[in-house]
Design an enzyme around this catalytic site. Structure first.
Site, PDB file in Angstrom:
ATOM      1  N   GLU A   1       7.166   0.060   4.490  1.00 23.50           N
ATOM      2  CA  GLU A   1       8.318  -0.825   4.629  1.00 23.50           C
ATOM      3  C   GLU A   1       7.829  -2.247   4.465  1.00 23.50           C
ATOM      4  O   GLU A   1       7.072  -2.750   5.285  1.00 23.50           O
ATOM      5  CB  GLU A   1       8.965  -0.607   6.002  1.00 23.50           C
TER       6      GLU A   1
ATOM      7  N   GLU B   1       8.220  -9.951   4.728  1.00 19.64           N
ATOM      8  CA  GLU B   1       6.848  -9.641   5.057  1.00 19.64           C
ATOM      9  C   GLU B   1       5.892 -10.049   3.942  1.00 19.64           C
ATOM     10  O   GLU B   1       5.533  -9.262   3.094  1.00 19.64           O
ATOM     11  CB  GLU B   1       6.703  -8.159   5.398  1.00 19.64           C
TER      12      GLU B   1
END
Length: 139
Positions: free
Chosen positions: A128, A137
């Site tokens: 993810e 991220e």
């Protein structure tokens, strides 16, 4: 840590980088119910009772979802030592310690032989990378 920050007693022995990572990323992601239900729904269509590999496990949430949906073996790779330790605690607290194994390394440092000791080759890879703000991220 700056002196004006109040640190709860339960966190005083925790490294600053763990608290920062949890506050900046993981708290929001773990408490984003629509996002997590989306992942559960998507994984429900893919999980078989085989071997799942998660890269960048963080808190172990996706590994727990995979195990709860029937994966017999899950290996979760997490490079950050503090997050790997927290993931182990969360996994054990939720009753999946016998099915989910944490490897605390960079994924590029994990060999096929190391994965083989957990039961062969993974049949599904999870990673993810989107975070709660789509490209959150390190994108």
């Amino acid at each position: 840590m700056e002196s004006h920050f109040v640190v709860p007693r339960r966190l005083r022995d925790k490294p600053y980088e763990l608290i920062e990572a949890a506050n900046d990323w993981h708290y929001a992601m773990m408490n984003d119910l629509p996002r997590n239900e989306f992942y559960r729904s998507a994984l429900r269509q893919l999980i078989t009772p085989e071997f799942v590999l998660e890269i960048g496990a963080g808190s172990g949430l996706l590994s727990i979802i995979a195990a709860s949906l029937g994966a017999r073996r899950v290996v979760a790779i997490e490079a950050n030592m503090h997050l790997a330790n927290v993931a182990r605690q969360i996994i054990h607290a939720n009753g999946y310690g016998d099915r989910i194994h944490i490897i605390n390394k960079m994924s590029t440092d994990v060999s096929p032989e190391e994965l083989a000791q957990y039961g062969g080759r993974p049949t599904l890879l999870l990673s993810e990378i989107l975070g709660t703000l789509l490209l959150g991220e390190s994108a």
